[in-house]
Write a protein that holds these residues in place. Structure first.
Motif, PDB file in Angstrom:
ATOM      1  N   ASN A   5      -1.331  -0.172  11.352  1.00 19.17           N
ATOM      2  CA  ASN A   5      -2.049  -1.116  10.506  1.00 19.17           C
ATOM      3  C   ASN A   5      -1.497  -0.996   9.086  1.00 19.17           C
ATOM      4  OD1 ASN A   5      -4.129  -2.176   8.673  1.00 19.17           O
ATOM      5  ND2 ASN A   5      -5.405  -2.329  10.496  1.00 19.17           N
ATOM      6  N   SER A  30      -7.990  -8.867   5.845  1.00 19.39           N
ATOM      7  CA  SER A  30      -7.763  -9.059   7.277  1.00 19.39           C
ATOM      8  C   SER A  30      -9.085  -9.304   8.000  1.00 19.39           C
ATOM      9  CB  SER A  30      -7.053  -7.826   7.860  1.00 19.39           C
ATOM     10  OG  SER A  30      -7.693  -6.642   7.449  1.00 19.39           O
ATOM     11  N   ASP A  32      -9.556  -1.683   9.359  1.00 20.38           N
ATOM     12  CA  ASP A  32      -8.304  -0.932   9.289  1.00 20.38           C
ATOM     13  C   ASP A  32      -8.226   0.159  10.360  1.00 20.38           C
ATOM     14  OD1 ASP A  32      -7.662  -2.463   7.116  1.00 20.38           O
ATOM     15  OD2 ASP A  32      -8.111  -0.930   5.620  1.00 20.38           O
ATOM     16  N   TRP A  81      -8.113  -0.442  13.498  1.00 24.25           N
ATOM     17  CA  TRP A  81      -7.201  -0.923  14.534  1.00 24.25           C
ATOM     18  C   TRP A  81      -5.774  -0.535  14.184  1.00 24.25           C
ATOM     19  CZ3 TRP A  81      -9.186  -2.667  18.929  1.00 24.25           C
ATOM     20  CH2 TRP A  81     -10.469  -3.199  18.916  1.00 24.25           C
ATOM     21  N   SER A  82      -4.929  -0.375  15.182  1.00 30.30           N
ATOM     22  CA  SER A  82      -3.531  -0.006  14.938  1.00 30.30           C
ATOM     23  C   SER A  82      -2.667  -1.241  14.670  1.00 30.30           C
ATOM     24  CB  SER A  82      -2.975   0.781  16.132  1.00 30.30           C
ATOM     25  OG  SER A  82      -3.059   0.004  17.314  1.00 30.30           O
ATOM     26  N   HIS A  83      -3.315  -2.339  14.266  1.00 31.04           N
ATOM     27  CA  HIS A  83      -2.610  -3.554  13.862  1.00 31.04           C
ATOM     28  C   HIS A  83      -3.498  -4.264  12.844  1.00 31.04           C
ATOM     29  CE1 HIS A  83      -5.431  -4.947  16.942  1.00 31.04           C
ATOM     30  NE2 HIS A  83      -5.433  -6.104  16.281  1.00 31.04           N
ATOM     31  N   ASN A  84      -2.931  -5.159  12.069  1.00 30.78           N
ATOM     32  CA  ASN A  84      -3.744  -5.982  11.174  1.00 30.78           C
ATOM     33  C   ASN A  84      -3.306  -7.435  11.292  1.00 30.78           C
ATOM     34  OD1 ASN A  84      -1.437  -4.582   9.587  1.00 30.78           O
ATOM     35  ND2 ASN A  84      -1.855  -6.392   8.323  1.00 30.78           N
TER      36      ASN A  84
END
Length: 371
Positions: free
Chosen positions: A52, A278, A282, A284-287
């Protein structure tokens, strides 16, 4: 009476970069009025789940550290371990994740401390006797600090509606057992297929509520279980699990009460970075692509007013084309509307601010002062 919320946009010029603007903002907002001399200062920040990239840049934290040191304080950056299984669920992985994302003593000028210990079991219970929580289980290093500074990345959140100052502190400073209390009205369960019979939960339970059955699988005696979350904290195999069933409204009210506990009888100062807004947390391992353009940075001594002002700034901003809630036919409808309600319609963010006002944490009535 209204509270003062100070705000700076992200426009720069020669001799006034964004770090300079942050320093000017917090000084205008009154951070120098806090007595930092020889005080331990917990700077609560989210280090970001690796992968992220929406988290606050460590450069901002380094400038704040420099300011606090110049005022005689002993700052450290901190966060507590996560309740879910990931790269921040124990102190060693959490520190590695922080370092990977640029939060380390060399870049910051101070140490990084995980507030609730190796496995998320180090906490102090702070009595508050409020409507939902009689005590709050707060990570020890935060509970023992003298001054609290919140650096929050303001963004959407799938359960809370948005994540701002209250979420950064109320949820972020809770130990793993505290996070269980915030997320669930039920006691933990054992996912039997994940259990390896190691017995660590049996040895760690203070209430003799867990034993291994004849197949060496953990079993919870719910007549003895008090729902403290210790088994969830120590299980390394994701066998002891949370029942994620707390309603958004109640969770946000509990978060407000935990925030009250954290700043109780302590000087506290709050900063929201309203950029890379977003849709989700934060954690999550993605944004995902931001909902709105970058807006600015806001600061206040009132956490409720700061979050309310930040919501209103996001409401007033246009939706970015290509974002999660953008519509070619109806994009004009989002100007002045609640973006977080569009992206998370079942989340009740307003309940937390109303409750925060009710318990004396702050006020939703604010005066926005541009710096």
């Amino acid at each position: 009476m209204s509270s003062k919320v100070y705000f700076t946009n992200l426009r720069t010029r020669p001799g006034m970069n964004l770090l300079d603007k942050l320093e000017r903002l917090v000084k205008k907002a009154g951070i120098e009025n806090i007595d930092f001399k020889n005080k331990f200062v917990a700077i609560k920040i989210h280090f970001g789940e690796p992968g992220n990239l929406a988290y606050i840049r460590p450069n901002y934290a380094a400038r704040l550290v420099k300011i606090i040191k110049s005022l005689g304080g002993k700052p450290f950056l901190t966060d507590a371990n996560t309740l879910y299984t990931g790269r921040r669920s124990n102190a060693l992985d959490h520190l590695e994740s922080a370092y990977e994302n640029g939060f380390n003593p060399h870049t910051l000028g101070c140490h990084v401390v995980i507030a609730d210990g190796l496995k998320g079991t180090n906490y102090k219970e702070i009595p508050i006797n409020l409507e939902y929580c009689k005590t709050a289980k707060i990570g020890t290093e935060i509970a023992e600090s003298d001054v609290i500074i919140s650096m929050a990345h303001f963004k959407g959140h799938e359960q809370a509606g948005f994540g701002g100052t209250l979420k950064n502190l109320g949820m972020g400073c809770a130990s793993r057992g505290g996070k269980l209390e915030l997320h669930s009205t039920s006691k933990p369960v054992i996912k039997t297929r994940n259990c390896v019979g190691c017995g660590i939960c049996v040895n760690s339970c203070a209430y003799d509520a867990i034993h291994l059955n004849e197949n060496r699988v953990a079993v919870i005696d719910y007549d003895k279980c008090v729902g403290c979350g210790q088994c969830v904290a120590v299980c390394q195999y994701n066998a002891a699990q949370v029942v994620w069933n707390e309603a958004s409204e109640i969770m946000n009210k509990k978060i407000a009460e935990y925030t009250y506990a954290i700043v109780k009888d302590k000087p506290a100062f709050y900063i929201n970075f309203i950029m890379n807004v977003s849709p989700d947390c934060d954690c999550w391992s993605h944004n995902d692509y931001p909902l709105v353009p970058d807006i600015g940075i806001a600061a206040s001594f009132d956490p409720v007013a700061l979050d309310m002002a930040s919501v209103d700034l996001v409401k007033s901003a246009p939706v970015l084309p290509g974002s999660k809630i953008y519509s070619h036919e109806h994009q004009h409808e989002f100007v002045g509307e609640d973006k977080f309600k569009f992206v998370h319609p079942n989340a009740d963010w307003e309940a937390g601010l109303i409750h925060g006002e009710k318990i004396g944490l702050g006020t939703r009535d604010y005066e926005l002062i541009e710096v």
